[in-house]
Design a protein around this motif. Structure first.
Motif, PDB file in Angstrom:
ATOM      1  N   UNK A  24      39.068  45.565  46.888  1.00  8.71           N
ATOM      2  CA  UNK A  24      39.012  44.492  45.760  1.00  8.71           C
ATOM      3  C   UNK A  24      39.667  44.986  44.636  1.00  8.71           C
ATOM      4  N   UNK A  25      40.273  43.998  43.775  1.00 10.79           N
ATOM      5  CA  UNK A  25      41.181  44.415  42.803  1.00 10.79           C
ATOM      6  C   UNK A  25      40.932  43.398  41.695  1.00 10.79           C
ATOM      7  N   UNK A  26      41.140  43.848  40.481  1.00 15.51           N
ATOM      8  CA  UNK A  26      41.000  43.143  39.230  1.00 15.51           C
ATOM      9  C   UNK A  26      42.509  42.862  38.958  1.00 15.51           C
ATOM     10  N   UNK A  27      42.922  41.265  39.180  1.00 12.26           N
ATOM     11  CA  UNK A  27      44.288  41.217  39.018  1.00 12.26           C
ATOM     12  C   UNK A  27      44.712  40.927  37.783  1.00 12.26           C
ATOM     13  N   UNK A  28      46.042  41.159  37.640  1.00 11.33           N
ATOM     14  CA  UNK A  28      46.602  40.714  36.419  1.00 11.33           C
ATOM     15  C   UNK A  28      46.845  39.387  36.048  1.00 11.33           C
ATOM     16  N   UNK A  29      47.349  38.889  34.846  1.00 14.22           N
ATOM     17  CA  UNK A  29      47.406  37.699  34.613  1.00 14.22           C
ATOM     18  C   UNK A  29      48.501  37.056  35.624  1.00 14.22           C
ATOM     19  N   UNK A  30      48.103  36.120  36.703  1.00 16.18           N
ATOM     20  CA  UNK A  30      49.144  35.525  37.543  1.00 16.18           C
ATOM     21  C   UNK A  30      50.384  34.866  36.844  1.00 16.18           C
ATOM     22  N   UNK A  31      51.728  35.288  37.480  1.00 17.37           N
ATOM     23  CA  UNK A  31      52.717  34.338  37.209  1.00 17.37           C
ATOM     24  C   UNK A  31      52.895  33.224  37.991  1.00 17.37           C
ATOM     25  N   UNK A  32      52.149  32.751  39.106  1.00 17.66           N
ATOM     26  CA  UNK A  32      52.259  31.638  39.964  1.00 17.66           C
ATOM     27  C   UNK A  32      50.835  31.041  39.742  1.00 17.66           C
ATOM     28  N   UNK A  64      45.616  48.644  40.876  1.00 18.84           N
ATOM     29  CA  UNK A  64      44.686  49.723  41.670  1.00 18.84           C
ATOM     30  C   UNK A  64      43.519  48.968  42.133  1.00 18.84           C
ATOM     31  N   UNK A  65      43.286  49.645  43.415  1.00 17.34           N
ATOM     32  CA  UNK A  65      41.988  48.988  43.919  1.00 17.34           C
ATOM     33  C   UNK A  65      40.788  49.752  43.324  1.00 17.34           C
ATOM     34  N   UNK A  66      39.701  49.053  43.053  1.00 13.91           N
ATOM     35  CA  UNK A  66      38.573  49.401  42.436  1.00 13.91           C
ATOM     36  C   UNK A  66      37.400  49.629  43.169  1.00 13.91           C
ATOM     37  N   UNK A  67      37.383  49.041  44.423  1.00 20.88           N
ATOM     38  CA  UNK A  67      36.399  49.230  45.506  1.00 20.88           C
ATOM     39  C   UNK A  67      36.885  48.922  46.724  1.00 20.88           C
ATOM     40  N   UNK A  68      36.504  49.756  47.766  1.00 21.32           N
ATOM     41  CA  UNK A  68      37.113  49.630  49.212  1.00 21.32           C
ATOM     42  C   UNK A  68      35.742  49.648  50.093  1.00 21.32           C
ATOM     43  N   UNK A  69      35.937  49.263  51.349  1.00 27.38           N
ATOM     44  CA  UNK A  69      34.788  49.122  52.296  1.00 27.38           C
ATOM     45  C   UNK A  69      35.297  48.815  53.496  1.00 27.38           C
ATOM     46  N   UNK A  70      34.577  49.154  54.439  1.00 25.96           N
ATOM     47  CA  UNK A  70      34.952  49.029  56.250  1.00 25.96           C
ATOM     48  C   UNK A  70      34.219  48.207  56.575  1.00 25.96           C
ATOM     49  N   UNK A  89      37.045  37.474  34.577  1.00 22.45           N
ATOM     50  CA  UNK A  89      38.506  37.846  34.977  1.00 22.45           C
ATOM     51  C   UNK A  89      38.540  37.294  36.298  1.00 22.45           C
ATOM     52  N   UNK A  90      39.706  37.515  36.938  1.00 20.34           N
ATOM     53  CA  UNK A  90      40.360  37.137  38.012  1.00 20.34           C
ATOM     54  C   UNK A  90      40.345  38.242  39.081  1.00 20.34           C
ATOM     55  N   UNK A  91      39.650  38.095  40.108  1.00 24.10           N
ATOM     56  CA  UNK A  91      39.587  39.255  41.114  1.00 24.10           C
ATOM     57  C   UNK A  91      39.960  38.673  42.527  1.00 24.10           C
ATOM     58  N   UNK A  92      40.686  39.722  43.288  1.00 22.82           N
ATOM     59  CA  UNK A  92      41.351  39.582  44.251  1.00 22.82           C
ATOM     60  C   UNK A  92      40.682  40.459  45.427  1.00 22.82           C
ATOM     61  N   UNK A  93      40.515  39.792  46.905  1.00 26.14           N
ATOM     62  CA  UNK A  93      40.135  40.549  47.788  1.00 26.14           C
ATOM     63  C   UNK A  93      41.018  40.603  49.045  1.00 26.14           C
ATOM     64  N   UNK A  94      41.427  41.643  49.503  1.00 27.52           N
ATOM     65  CA  UNK A  94      42.045  41.647  50.679  1.00 27.52           C
ATOM     66  C   UNK A  94      41.485  42.387  51.759  1.00 27.52           C
ATOM     67  N   UNK A  95      41.810  41.574  52.808  1.00 25.47           N
ATOM     68  CA  UNK A  95      41.200  41.906  54.223  1.00 25.47           C
ATOM     69  C   UNK A  95      42.246  42.557  54.985  1.00 25.47           C
TER      70      UNK A  95
END
Length: 287
Positions: A24-32, A64-70, A89-95
Motif C-alpha cells: 500500500x502506498x500513498x501516491x504522489x500527484x499523478x502526471x498521467x 515508500x510502502x506504508x503497509x504490506x501484507x501477505x 489522498x490518492x492511494x495505490x495498492x500493488x499485488x
C-alpha cells in the motif's frame, strides 16, 4: 479499504501455491490521468507518448510502502485484507506475484468510519478493535510444550497442499498432537484452547466463550460503523435502533447518542422527535 482474494482452484496442482504480497502506498500527484493508467482511455486520445504509462508506474512505485501484507492459503471462502487509510489522498495498492503462477484480485471495498471512531482507531485494528480470537500463548516457550505433541503439530503444518486427502491427513495428525497434550491436565490450558480453535473442536465452555466474543465483536463494530446500528440494515441483529442508515450516520452530528435508542419501538415519541431533528439537519447540510 478492503481487498478480497479468492482462489477458486486452490487445491489443484500449482494453483494452491499462490502466495502474494500486497503493498500500500500513498501516491504522489499523478502526471498521467488515472483513466489512462487503467486503460479505459486511449493514450492517442490524450496525445500522450506510448511509454508514459510505464514511466508513471515506475515513478509511483518509487514512493515508500506504508503497509504490506501477505496473501496465501485463500481457497475455500477466500480472505479479506483490510487497510486503514489516514486522511484524504490518492492511494495505490500493488499485488506482487511473488513467484506465483499469476495474481488474483476479486473485489475492492471502500467504507467510511464514524467520526468518533477515527480519533481512537489504532492502525493495527482496521475492522473493529475487538474480534473473536483464541487466547494468547505468547507467555509459553517451546520448552514448555511436550516434545511429542509439538513434533506432531509441527509436522502437520508443513505438508504441501494436496487436495481433500491432505486435509484429512492434517486433521488426523493434528488430533494426535492434541491428544498427546491431554496427558498434561494441569498445564497448557491456553495452548489446548488454541489447538481446539484450529481443529474446530469445541467444548461447552469454548462455545460459551465464543458466544461472548461474538457479542463483544458486534458491539465494537456498532460503535465504529453506523450501518450496523440500523434496524433497516440489520433487522435481526441485537441492540439495533429504529433508524435508517442515513439517519444513523447523521445522528451524532444532530446531537444524539445512538445507544439511548436501543430496542425502542419505531412509534416511540422520542424516536419520532429525533427523526424530525435529524431530517432537518440533513436537509440543511445538503444545500
Amino acid at each position: 479499504m478492503s481487498l478480497y482474494f479468492y482462489n477458486p482452484n486452490g487445491r489443484e496442482k500449482l494453483n494452491g501455491h499462490r502466495d502474494f504480497v500486497v503493498e500500500a502506498r500513498k501516491l504522489v500527484k499523478p502526471a498521467v490521468p488515472p483513466k489512462a493508467l487503467t486503460g479505459s482511455l486511449a493514450l492517442r486520445e490524450l496525445k500522450l507518448p506510448p511509454d508514459c504509462v510505464e514511466k508513471e508506474l515506475t515513478r509511483q512505485l518509487a514512493s515508500p510502502v506504508q503497509a504490506r501484507c501477505r496473501v496465501k492459503d485463500f481457497s475455500g471462502s477466500g480472505v479479506y485484507k483490510t487497510f486503514l487509510l489516514s486522511g484524504g489522498g490518492c492511494y495505490g495498492f500493488r499485488v506482487v506475484r511473488n513467484n506465483s503462477m499469476n495474481t488474483i484480485l476479486n473485489g475492492v471495498f471502500l467504507a467510511g468510519l464514524d467520526p468518533s471512531a477515527r480519533k481512537s482507531r489504532s492502525p493495527r485494528t482496521a475492522y473493529g478493535p475487538r474480534y473473536p480470537q483464541p487466547p494468547s500463548v505468547a507467555h509459553l516457550s517451546l520448552r514448555d510444550i511436550p516434545r511429542e505433541a509439538l513434533s506432531l503439530w509441527s509436522a502437520c503444518q508443513s505438508w504441501d497442499q494436496g487436495g481433500n486427502r491432505w486435509i484429512y491427513q492434517w486433521k488426523r495428525c493434528a488430533f494426535r498432537a492434541y491428544t498427546a497434550l491431554l496427558r498434561y491436565p494441569d498445564r497448557l490450558d491456553d495452548l489446548k484452547s488454541v489447538w481446539r480453535w484450529r481443529l474446530g473442536y469445541w467444548t461447552p465452555s469454548d462455545r460459551e466463550q465464543s458466544a461472548r466474543m461474538l457479542e463483544d465483536t458486534w458491539e465494537s463494530n456498532q460503535e465504529d460503523f453506523a450501518p450496523y446500528r440500523s434496524h433497516e440494515w440489520t433487522p435481526y441483529s441485537p441492540n439495533v435502533i429504529p433508524f435508517s442508515v442515513e439517519e444513523c450516520e447523521n445522528m451524532t452530528h444532530s446531537g444524539f447518542k445512538w445507544k439511548e435508542f436501543r430496542n425502542m419501538a419505531p412509534t416511540d415519541a422520542r424516536v419520532l422527535k429525533a427523526k424530525k431533528i435529524i431530517h432537518q439537519y440533513i436537509k440543511e447540510h445538503q444545500k
